[in-house]
Scaffold this motif. Sequence first.
Motif, short mmCIF file in Angstrom:
data_model
loop_
_atom_site.label_atom_id
_atom_site.label_comp_id
_atom_site.label_asym_id
_atom_site.label_seq_id
_atom_site.Cartn_x
_atom_site.Cartn_y
_atom_site.Cartn_z
N LEU A 89 0.84 -1.21 0.00
CA LEU A 89 0.00 0.00 0.00
C LEU A 89 0.87 1.25 0.00
O LEU A 89 0.61 2.21 -0.75
N ASN A 90 1.93 1.24 0.81
CA ASN A 90 2.83 2.40 0.87
C ASN A 90 3.58 2.61 -0.45
O ASN A 90 4.01 3.72 -0.74
N ALA A 91 3.70 1.53 -1.23
CA ALA A 91 4.34 1.68 -2.55
C ALA A 91 3.29 2.06 -3.61
O ALA A 91 3.59 2.09 -4.81
N GLY A 92 2.05 2.30 -3.15
CA GLY A 92 1.02 2.79 -4.09
C GLY A 92 0.29 1.69 -4.83
O GLY A 92 -0.29 1.92 -5.90
N LYS A 93 0.29 0.47 -4.29
CA LYS A 93 -0.41 -0.65 -4.95
C LYS A 93 -1.72 -0.94 -4.23
O LYS A 93 -1.84 -0.75 -3.02
N HIS A 94 -2.70 -1.44 -4.99
CA HIS A 94 -3.92 -1.97 -4.38
C HIS A 94 -3.62 -3.36 -3.84
O HIS A 94 -2.75 -4.05 -4.38
N ALA A 110 -3.74 -0.79 11.40
CA ALA A 110 -2.62 -0.17 10.66
C ALA A 110 -2.76 -0.43 9.16
O ALA A 110 -2.44 0.44 8.33
N MET A 111 -3.24 -1.59 8.80
CA MET A 111 -3.43 -1.92 7.37
C MET A 111 -4.51 -1.03 6.76
O MET A 111 -4.34 -0.48 5.66
N LYS A 112 -5.60 -0.88 7.48
CA LYS A 112 -6.71 -0.04 6.98
C LYS A 112 -6.23 1.41 6.84
O LYS A 112 -6.51 2.08 5.84
N GLU A 113 -5.47 1.87 7.85
CA GLU A 113 -4.97 3.25 7.79
C GLU A 113 -4.00 3.45 6.63
O GLU A 113 -4.01 4.50 5.98
N ALA A 114 -3.18 2.44 6.36
CA ALA A 114 -2.24 2.54 5.23
C ALA A 114 -3.00 2.66 3.91
O ALA A 114 -2.60 3.41 3.01
N GLU A 116 -6.01 3.94 3.53
CA GLU A 116 -6.64 5.27 3.49
C GLU A 116 -5.60 6.35 3.17
O GLU A 116 -5.82 7.22 2.34
N LYS A 117 -4.45 6.25 3.86
CA LYS A 117 -3.40 7.26 3.67
C LYS A 117 -2.93 7.31 2.22
O LYS A 117 -2.68 8.37 1.67
N ASN A 118 -2.85 6.13 1.59
CA ASN A 118 -2.34 6.08 0.22
C ASN A 118 -3.44 6.13 -0.83
O ASN A 118 -3.14 6.05 -2.04
N GLY A 119 -4.68 6.20 -0.39
CA GLY A 119 -5.80 6.25 -1.34
C GLY A 119 -5.89 5.00 -2.20
O GLY A 119 -6.23 5.07 -3.39
N LYS A 120 -5.57 3.83 -1.63
CA LYS A 120 -5.60 2.58 -2.39
C LYS A 120 -6.63 1.62 -1.79
O LYS A 120 -7.00 1.74 -0.62
N LEU A 121 -7.04 0.66 -2.62
CA LEU A 121 -8.04 -0.32 -2.16
C LEU A 121 -7.37 -1.40 -1.33
O LEU A 121 -6.30 -1.91 -1.70
N LEU A 122 -8.01 -1.76 -0.23
CA LEU A 122 -7.60 -2.95 0.53
C LEU A 122 -8.84 -3.83 0.65
O LEU A 122 -9.77 -3.51 1.40
N GLN A 123 -8.84 -4.93 -0.13
CA GLN A 123 -9.95 -5.89 -0.06
C GLN A 123 -9.49 -7.08 0.78
O GLN A 123 -8.35 -7.52 0.68
N ILE A 124 -10.39 -7.60 1.63
CA ILE A 124 -10.05 -8.75 2.46
C ILE A 124 -10.64 -10.02 1.84
O ILE A 124 -11.77 -9.99 1.33
#
Length: 355
Positions: A89-94, A110-114, A116-124
């Motif tokens: 996520l910090n490298a700008g990947k979904h 922390a994962m969810k915040e990462a 949001e901070k990077n404006g990327k999707l995190l699907q579980i």
Amino acid sequence: MADQKVKVAVVGVGNISNEHIQAYLKNPNVELYAFCDINEKQLAMMAEKYGVTRTYTDEETMLRELPELDAVSVCTWNSAHAPCTIAALNAGKHVLCEKPMATTVEDAIAMKEAAEKNGKLLQIGFVRRFGNDCAVLQDFIQEGTLGDIYYAKATYLRRNGNPMGWFGDKSRSGGGPLIDLGVHVIDLTRYLMGNPKPVSVFGVTFHKLGNRSELKDKKAYVSVSAKEGDVCDVEDMASAMIRYDNGAVLSVETSFSLNLKKEKGTIELFGTKGGACLDPELEIYTVLNGYMADVNLCTPTALSFDGLFQHEIDHYIDCVRTGCECKAPAQDGVDLMRILRAIYKSAETGHEVLL
Ligand SMILES: NC(=O)c1ccc[n+]([C@@H]2O[C@H](COP(=O)([O-])OP(=O)(O)OC[C@H]3O[C@@H](n4cnc5c(N)ncnc54)[C@H](O)[C@@H]3O)[C@@H](O)[C@H]2O)c1
């Protein structure tokens, strides 16, 4: 993004990654781009199997060397979910991260915040949400067939089904059947109940049977990767009552090892107008014309598990390409992590845990 192929890397190319990879290969909008695994032998075997040439034993190196990468599937053992997901996520990947989201609530947040901070999707990877059976039952629930759902039961019991390897090692798994199997049925039940917020939990865990190494019939002993000397410090059975903010309660039971007759995987919902049972068949119990009636869903697709991972991966790629709403968002992963850790805490303390 909508016109281009999504360049995807898979981090952790073990057993379940095959499901992700095969689904990516069938999605016309994906370019399977790179593999990463800390196990060189496994990495080489999978690279050859799928003809992938960009291979890495270190995720940071992969992310640095492949800035063109768009998205990642994290399929590592559980304790690596958080570091691998946050790095991507910090490298700008979904990221599509396998279940359970993490091993602790702090990591999940922390994962969810990462994301949001990077404006990327995190699907579980709540893959059971993508089943046809789930879609059909959800259709009945939304139409009001069950009325107000106030009680549910989720069961995922194995008689001799400790996979061992990292699954039995708490430092890498975070726990036993509760975090591995319970996560599926707790999530699916809660999803069908409309995602109520958990408010309290009472749980018990047992560590009585271990890896059942005393069994003489080794064929009866289900083990994916058991090796001599494997650690087994996880519970072999867990049971819990989860209370939600709308007053509904879920009772859950799950085991790797339990002296029961048959393996069992069932979800039952009980509402004011009807009940439903999912697995092995989808049935609805209601009142028709003043008579108690059982409805057995005959639609062939209703019960099909085919394409579960394909639906999940196709949805992930749609979300990445179009920004459509994710059906398995990070917040639901955090909520589930809270429930799972609260059950472990309640089992340790012997008290109800308020959330
Ligand atoms: N959705 C489902 O139904 C389902 C089913 C099985 C497993 N899972 C989940 O998938 C994940 C993987 O399970 P599995 O059965 O494939 O395990 P596995 O042991 O077969 O594969 C995990 C792989 O991750 C690699 N790995 C570990 N740490 C790494 C890191 N930091 N960087 C790169 N690679 C790393 C390991 O070397 C291994 O090859 C687990 O989280 C599990 O809970 C989900």
